[in-house]
Design an enzyme around this catalytic site. Sequence first.
Site, short mmCIF file in Angstrom:
data_model
loop_
_atom_site.label_atom_id
_atom_site.label_comp_id
_atom_site.label_asym_id
_atom_site.label_seq_id
_atom_site.Cartn_x
_atom_site.Cartn_y
_atom_site.Cartn_z
N ASN A 163 -13.10 4.41 -19.50
CA ASN A 163 -13.60 3.04 -19.37
C ASN A 163 -12.51 2.02 -19.66
OD1 ASN A 163 -16.22 3.05 -18.45
ND2 ASN A 163 -17.18 2.73 -20.44
N ASP A 183 -24.01 7.61 -20.41
CA ASP A 183 -22.62 7.38 -20.02
C ASP A 183 -21.65 7.69 -21.15
OD1 ASP A 183 -23.37 6.68 -17.49
OD2 ASP A 183 -23.01 4.54 -17.70
N GLY A 184 -22.08 7.50 -22.40
CA GLY A 184 -21.21 7.82 -23.53
C GLY A 184 -20.87 9.31 -23.57
N SER A 227 -19.10 -7.89 -20.10
CA SER A 227 -19.61 -8.79 -21.14
C SER A 227 -18.61 -9.88 -21.49
CB SER A 227 -19.96 -7.99 -22.41
OG SER A 227 -20.94 -7.01 -22.14
N ASP A 261 -10.15 -13.04 -29.63
CA ASP A 261 -10.75 -11.95 -30.41
C ASP A 261 -10.21 -10.60 -29.97
OD1 ASP A 261 -12.22 -13.75 -31.84
OD2 ASP A 261 -14.15 -13.26 -30.92
#
Length: 301
Positions: free
Chosen positions: A155, A81-82, A201, A185
């Site tokens: 993305n 995917d990268g 995530s 963060d």
Amino acid sequence: MLSPSQKSAKNEFNRVALVGKFQADGIEGHLIDLAQMLSDLGCEVFIETATATHLNLSSHPSKSPAEFAGSIDLVVVLGGDGTMLGIGRQLAGSKVPLVGINMGRLGYMTDIPIQDVKEVLPKIIGGEYEADSRTLLDAIVLRGAQIINRALALNDVVVNRSGTSGMVELAVRVNGSFMYNQRSDGLIVSTPTGSTAYALSAGGPILHPRVAGILLAPIAPHSLSNRPIVLPEDAVTSIEVVDGREVIVNFDMQSQTELQSGDKIEVRQSEKSITLLHPRGHSDYKTLREKLHWNEYPSTF
């Protein structure tokens, strides 16, 4: 070997460019095999310039992504995917479709296993496929009135701190309306495509690729009431760095800009999109089930 029917079938795509993750083990052999198979199908085959240069491939002519529009009918991406994210940003708006072949790990966008290529790719070349349009984000980074960077993301656009600094404080506005000051963060602005990446995530929801929306997902917020939210597709999100050290903004985690207090990032849906082609019978739910290891039960109907 290709069957006589595969060789004689009329192609929908005749000029095909190959893009490879040139750092992957064994990629050169796979690209050579793909090029030969496509040539046997009657396609004119090109190798993307960076791929050809890094792997020293000279058996076929090369073209840069900037030359694809109007001269290439289909791009076949071999990697993960990268690799797809990188070439997808470059081809956004070109109307050149992409096919993704993964090298052993199931990908969300590179969804054809390398062992299935000889069966699946000739069918796609012949016109048996399902098309899938994906939106991108357009982000500008402002320092005062000056634009210091502008980038696309397939993305996500992520504003976050370095691994050694404390929390960052961000002021977020949507279409000019103040949403909140957030200590965390960082903050993820994601497309539906990116909802299964970093945003997942961070506790964000999974968005179907055809959902017309933009996802905001805070990263480890100080206040647990700061929750992910899905905005309409015409939303313009402004993120101002109020306080924080070593703050950066990433675009698909493949490029970044260092930020200062007072810098703003404006993110909106791009007018450009890309088209992914999948084999007939492709299911986004099957991909999620396999990638996320959801429970499976035998079908009774």
